[in-house]
Design an enzyme around this catalytic site. Structure first.
Site, short mmCIF file in Angstrom:
data_model
loop_
_atom_site.label_atom_id
_atom_site.label_comp_id
_atom_site.label_asym_id
_atom_site.label_seq_id
_atom_site.Cartn_x
_atom_site.Cartn_y
_atom_site.Cartn_z
N HIS A 34 -25.62 45.68 29.41
CA HIS A 34 -24.72 45.86 30.55
C HIS A 34 -25.46 46.34 31.81
O HIS A 34 -26.56 46.84 31.75
CB HIS A 34 -23.53 46.77 30.20
CG HIS A 34 -23.85 48.21 29.95
ND1 HIS A 34 -22.89 49.19 30.00
CD2 HIS A 34 -24.99 48.85 29.66
CE1 HIS A 34 -23.42 50.36 29.75
NE2 HIS A 34 -24.69 50.18 29.54
N GLU A 35 -24.81 46.10 32.94
CA GLU A 35 -25.39 46.33 34.28
C GLU A 35 -26.64 45.51 34.51
O GLU A 35 -27.57 45.93 35.21
CB GLU A 35 -25.67 47.83 34.50
CG GLU A 35 -24.49 48.74 34.28
CD GLU A 35 -23.25 48.33 35.06
OE1 GLU A 35 -23.39 47.67 36.09
OE2 GLU A 35 -22.14 48.65 34.60
N GLY A 36 -26.69 44.33 33.93
CA GLY A 36 -27.82 43.43 34.14
C GLY A 36 -28.76 43.43 32.96
O GLY A 36 -29.39 44.44 32.67
#
Length: 620
Positions: free
Chosen positions: A465-467
């Site tokens: 998550h978040e890239g």
């Protein structure tokens, strides 16, 4: 952990020096210590005892309401009461004007105690901070301040089921709501229709309202959505409609929970699929908002100008990425402490000496074996180095916001360079720390009788998550190292070289300094070679190995800094000999066992190796 935290703050990052700046003038080492004491106490009493509970009793949805354990509500109420949601904000907004460095250090306790319970607060803080940076005065007062007060929580809604991380393919539509849409006091008013996936904290009843920040596209005159990321705008979409004084209007916005995602770990945070404008709720009026009910869909208020949504959202995304890195660190730290305690107490086997060959001789604790020490040293190097990296990035935020102009500019540039590393490196290597913690426990580590298996499951999310790793690698090699003619990379290299010069004069550290100098040179050479053909396709085929090598060079620099700081603190009598020896031992481990790994990673980067890029789909 507390001793290491104090060492990093006071003997490496010099947080007391920040008290000389007007913004932090009311603070001192004593007030910083009191904040950490409070955070540690709440984390140990309200979060840690229930970490297993929120894992086994994951959120449930009966079609109307999401149910969470009562412990989650109570833990977050205690967090809100502590004031940590607004800790770094101005006094006028109910904040403490704490340095970001101290705020992050305080939040480390909550991430370690129960990272999934603390996820709601991290998202809310990032949401409100974005609005403080890009919202109107009314949006700040109505939405951000109620979030900082803990009355409402917030989310970020980027991904969509059909698009995932490809934000250029976002299909959520935002249509102006009536001819007077620009005149709404809460901001230009739109109606949104679309679906958002993987939304953490997207539905719950912990707070009376949830403020969604939603990426969507405004159709052109032909009714078509603009192509690419430049057509994305950002909207505030509250779960329940509010007026200009922050009062709930009594109407539910057309934001509906389609379902919960059931996860490997990190179960204490709800993860949702949200439908915007599907017609389940039909908001038609709003006190003080001037809504005429002419449209259909979820009511949203634009933040910033049309087409600037991704630029605004990156404010929250970058903050979230550092927060994800800290969460990964603290899960690794929790596993390290658990496996260290186990290794000290668990008798098993006998030493390799002659005396150990006698089967009647007493067993020794696991920690007496060299391979156990290897695994513990690796964990120590990963988690303490990762914590130092996260706090260094927080210190850059403080410098960016309160330093002299040139120092602030350099801090902002360094933060740009280090954000992909601060997110990705702990996510990979503190996950490895959790795997090693399971290994130290042996078969017991694979059971639910011990907490280390949950730490690994919780931490596995952080590489996604978040890239994802791949996205962070593309960002680093494709954008960060080449921006402004390589100014950020040159600045980072100058900081690393300054440390090399200092350490080169210190007995016991000169060897490490030389190794880091060689590694930095190899990294620079590989960067040039990657871009030698000027073809992004060539350069970026091996962006992830580049990210891994870059991260290891940065962490070698961090560990050389920490070894220098430990020497100084020991000379000053601020830390004892064993503490300093532990820091030097972890640094030595990193330089001898970890830093040599960069040669393999950089080899394919420098050669612009096409093995992965060119293999045909059919060959798989």
């Amino acid at each position: 952990m507390r001793q290491t935290l104090d060492f990093l703050l006071h003997h490496w990052l010099d947080v007391e020096g920040l008290c000389q700046r007007p913004r932090f003038a009311e603070h001192s080492a004593e007030t910083f210590g009191a904040v950490l004491d409070t955070c540690q106490k709440i984390a140990e009493q309200k979060f840690a005892p229930f970490n297993r509970l929120v894992d086994t009793e994951e959120p449930s949805f009966d079609g109307e309401r999401v149910t969470l354990p009562r412990a989650t509500h109570e833990a977050l109420a205690a967090y809100v009461q502590s004031g940590m949601l607004a800790a770094a904000q101005d006094h006028e907004q109910g904040g403490m004007q704490l340095p970001c460095t101290v705020e992050m250090a305080g939040n480390a306790f909550f991430s370690k105690a129960s990272v999934s319970m603390g996820g709601y607060a991290m998202l809310t803080s990032g949401n409100a901070s974005l609005l403080m940076a890009h919202g109107t005065e009314t949006q700040k007062r109505v939405f951000a301040q109620n979030e900082f007060a803990g009355r409402w929580f917030g989310t970020m809604c980027l991904s969509e089921p059909q698009a995932g991380s490809s934000l250029s393919d976002v299909a959520t539509r935002a249509v102006p709501d009536g001819s007077d849409f620009e005149s709404d006091p809460l901001g230009p008013r739109y109606r949104l229709k679309g679906n958002k996936m993987w939304i953490s904290g997207g539905e719950h009843e912990i707070t009376e309202n949830i403020i969604h920040l939603v990426l969507a596209k405004i159709p052109g005159e032909d009714g078509k959505l603009p192509a690419g990321v430049r057509g994305i705008s950002l909207f505030i979409v509250p779960k329940k409609l509010v007026d200009t004084e922050g009062r709930l209007s009594g109407e539910r916005n057309d934001v509906a929970l389609a379902g919960l995602n059931h996860k490997l770990g990190y179960r204490g945070t709800t993860n949702t699929l949200l439908n915007f404008g599907e017609g389940k709720f039909r908001p038609g009026g709003q006190a003080g908002g001037g809504l005429d009910g002419a449209g259909s869909g979820a009511v949203g208020y634009r933040v910033g100008k049309p087409g600037e949504g991704l630029r605004c959202m990156f404010h929250m995304m970058n903050e979230a990425r550092i927060g994800v890195g800290l969460g990964a660190v603290m899960l690794g730290y929790a596993g390290y402490e658990a496996s260290l305690e186990y290794a000290k107490q668990r008798p098993q086997g006998r030493p390799m000496s002659a005396a150990g060959k006698d089967p009647g001789s007493p067993q020794v604790p696991l920690i007496e074996h060299a391979d156990i020490k290897r695994m513990l040293l690796a964990q120590k190097a990963y988690v303490e180095g990762g914590l130092a990296l996260a706090l260094y990035c927080a210190r850059l935020v403080d410098e960016q916001q309160t330093g002299e102009p040139e120092a602030a500019r350099e801090a902002a540039l360094l933060l740009e360079m280090l954000t992909p590393i601060a997110k990705s490196w702990p996510s990979e290597w503190c996950l490895e720390a959790n795997s090693l913690a399971i290994q130290v426990h042996g078969g017991y580590g694979y059971t639910r009788d011990f907490p280390v298996e949950q730490y690994w499951r919780d931490n596995r999310l952080n590489m996604i998550h978040e890239g994802t790793h791949g996205i962070q690698g593309l960002d680093l090699l494709g954008r960060k190292v080449v921006m402004d003619g390589g100014a950020g990379l040159q600045l980072l290299a100058s900081r690393v070289n300054a440390t090399i010069l200092r350490a080169g004069q210190v007995e016991g550290l000169a060897e490490h300094a030389g190794a880091l100098a060689q590694a930095l040179a190899r990294l620079g050479g590989a960067t040039k070679s990657a871009w030698a053909s000027a073809s992004p396709q060539d350069a970026l085929a091996n962006a992830t190995p580049y990210l891994q090598a870059f991260g290891h060079v940065v962490l070698a620099w961090i560990w050389l800094e920490l070894a220098l700081a430990a020497d100084g603190a020991e000379r000053d009598g601020a830390v004892d000999a064993n503490f300093a020896a532990g820091k030097r031992g972890a640094a030595r481990y990193f330089f001898r066992y970890e830093l040599p790994k960069i040669d393999a990673w950089l080899g394919v980067v420098a050669a612009r190796d096409a093995t992965c890029r060119d293999l045909s789909v059919e060959a798989f």
